[in-house]
Design a protein around this motif. Structure first.
Motif, short mmCIF file in Angstrom:
data_model
loop_
_atom_site.label_atom_id
_atom_site.label_comp_id
_atom_site.label_asym_id
_atom_site.label_seq_id
_atom_site.Cartn_x
_atom_site.Cartn_y
_atom_site.Cartn_z
N ILE A 247 -10.69 14.64 -14.77
CA ILE A 247 -11.24 14.68 -13.77
C ILE A 247 -11.06 16.30 -12.86
CG2 ILE A 247 -10.75 13.89 -11.26
CD1 ILE A 247 -10.33 10.98 -12.34
N SER A 248 -9.76 16.72 -13.49
CA SER A 248 -9.41 18.06 -12.91
C SER A 248 -10.35 19.21 -13.51
CB SER A 248 -7.98 18.40 -13.54
OG SER A 248 -7.07 17.56 -12.62
N MET A 249 -10.82 18.90 -14.77
CA MET A 249 -11.75 19.75 -15.31
C MET A 249 -13.12 19.75 -14.62
SD MET A 249 -10.79 19.30 -19.54
CE MET A 249 -9.13 19.15 -19.93
N VAL A 250 -13.47 18.36 -14.27
CA VAL A 250 -14.60 18.29 -13.41
C VAL A 250 -14.65 19.18 -12.47
CG1 VAL A 250 -16.31 16.71 -12.29
CG2 VAL A 250 -15.75 16.36 -14.74
N SER B 20 -14.61 16.94 -4.23
CA SER B 20 -13.42 17.72 -4.81
C SER B 20 -12.10 17.25 -4.19
CB SER B 20 -13.52 19.35 -4.49
OG SER B 20 -12.39 19.92 -4.70
N GLY B 21 -11.96 17.05 -2.96
CA GLY B 21 -10.96 16.37 -2.10
C GLY B 21 -10.57 15.27 -2.60
N ALA B 22 -11.68 14.17 -2.78
CA ALA B 22 -11.38 12.81 -3.48
C ALA B 22 -10.90 12.97 -4.79
CB ALA B 22 -12.97 12.04 -3.32
N SER B 23 -11.51 13.71 -5.69
CA SER B 23 -11.16 13.70 -6.88
C SER B 23 -9.65 14.33 -7.03
CB SER B 23 -12.04 14.73 -7.91
OG SER B 23 -11.87 15.95 -7.55
N ASP B 24 -9.00 15.22 -6.17
CA ASP B 24 -7.91 15.79 -6.20
C ASP B 24 -6.87 14.51 -6.01
OD1 ASP B 24 -5.89 17.64 -6.22
OD2 ASP B 24 -5.85 17.61 -3.84
N PHE C 243 -3.54 9.79 -8.51
CA PHE C 243 -3.22 8.63 -8.45
C PHE C 243 -3.27 7.88 -9.85
CE2 PHE C 243 -5.35 4.38 -8.36
CZ PHE C 243 -4.40 3.58 -7.68
N LEU C 244 -4.18 8.49 -10.81
CA LEU C 244 -4.64 7.88 -12.16
C LEU C 244 -3.57 8.25 -12.89
CD1 LEU C 244 -8.52 8.01 -12.20
CD2 LEU C 244 -7.06 5.97 -11.73
N ALA C 245 -3.11 9.40 -12.99
CA ALA C 245 -2.30 10.04 -13.74
C ALA C 245 -0.86 8.91 -13.69
CB ALA C 245 -1.84 11.50 -13.47
N ARG C 246 -0.53 8.71 -12.25
CA ARG C 246 0.73 7.68 -12.28
C ARG C 246 0.47 6.49 -12.73
NH1 ARG C 246 0.59 11.28 -8.09
NH2 ARG C 246 -0.26 9.85 -6.91
N ARG C 247 -0.68 5.84 -11.97
CA ARG C 247 -1.26 4.53 -12.46
C ARG C 247 -1.35 4.16 -14.02
NH1 ARG C 247 -1.23 0.11 -9.09
NH2 ARG C 247 -3.25 -1.02 -9.42
N LEU D 152 -0.39 19.63 -19.40
CA LEU D 152 -1.69 20.14 -18.78
C LEU D 152 -1.99 20.05 -17.57
CD1 LEU D 152 -4.14 22.08 -19.49
CD2 LEU D 152 -5.02 20.08 -20.59
N GLY D 153 -1.84 18.43 -17.26
CA GLY D 153 -2.38 18.07 -15.85
C GLY D 153 -1.41 18.70 -14.79
N GLN D 154 -0.20 19.09 -15.04
CA GLN D 154 0.70 19.64 -14.09
C GLN D 154 0.36 20.97 -13.89
OE1 GLN D 154 4.82 18.65 -15.52
NE2 GLN D 154 4.88 17.00 -13.77
N VAL D 155 -0.33 21.69 -15.05
CA VAL D 155 -0.83 23.03 -14.41
C VAL D 155 -2.31 22.89 -14.11
CG1 VAL D 155 -1.37 25.18 -15.63
CG2 VAL D 155 0.78 23.90 -16.08
#
Length: 193
Positions: A12-15, A42-46, A51-55, A62-65
């Motif tokens: 999602i972050s890459m998209v 973009s705002g919704a995907s942020d 949310f998905l990372a935690r869920r 990588l996601g934290q960067v």
């Protein structure tokens, strides 16, 4: 903390990163409706990637960067486009970019002392949230009539809060870096564990 690359939140972050040049072209060519759609997505995907990372228990290095990098890039490119269009004054772009330059200068200091990027805090997330909501509203404010007038007021309210929180978070990161470096050196600012 996972070292996985191909997680749902990272994709999602890459998209979102791939949407940055799309937005830039749309804003420059005056395709405001589509630019609004991309900004909203973009705002919704942020929100969605965090949310998905935690869920899904897919929090990764990588996601934290990647997530904050995508946020910052989207904010800067959006501000450049909105400034170029005359939607926001140049000083807003300068103030936001100055904060990001300050944070970029902290990275080598942290790295030299064996630290990676700092964890994004609540204030930083709040500032990013406010800015990502301000931009579509400020673009919508270009519409004539009541919708444009309301979007103007609400958009600038989000923008002011966003800039303030963005800088407050930047100052918090500066203090945190100073404490980490002092603790590493065993100096007077040493942080006790």
């Amino acid at each position: 903390m996972s070292s996985a690359v191909w997680t749902v939140p990272n994709v999602i972050s890459m998209v979102r990163l791939a949407m940055v040049p799309v937005f830039a072209v749309l804003i420059v060519t005056g395709e405001d409706l589509w630019a609004l759609v991309v900004l909203a997505a973009s705002g919704a995907s942020d929100w969605l990637d965090g949310f998905l990372a935690r869920r899904l228990d897919q929090v990764s290095r990588l996601g934290q960067v990647l997530d904050p990098a995508a946020d910052r890039l989207f904010i800067v490119v959006t501000l450049i486009g909105l400034t170029w269009r005359g939607v926001v004054p140049l000083w807003v772009l300068v103030v936001v970019v100055a904060r990001d330059v300050m944070l970029a200068c902290l990275a080598p200091v942290l790295s030299r002392h064996g630290y990676g990027p700092l964890q994004v805090g609540f204030v930083g997330k709040g500032g990013t949230f406010a800015l990502l909501y301000a931009f579509p509203l400020l673009l919508l404010a270009q519409s004539p009539g009541t919708v444009g007038a309301v979007a103007q007021v609400v958009g600038w309210a989000f923008a002011w809060w966003g800039v303030g929180l963005y800088w407050l978070a930047g100052l918090q990161y500066l203090v945190q870096t100073r404490r980490l470096v002092a603790a590493d050196a065993g100096g007077p600012g040493r942080v006790e564990s």
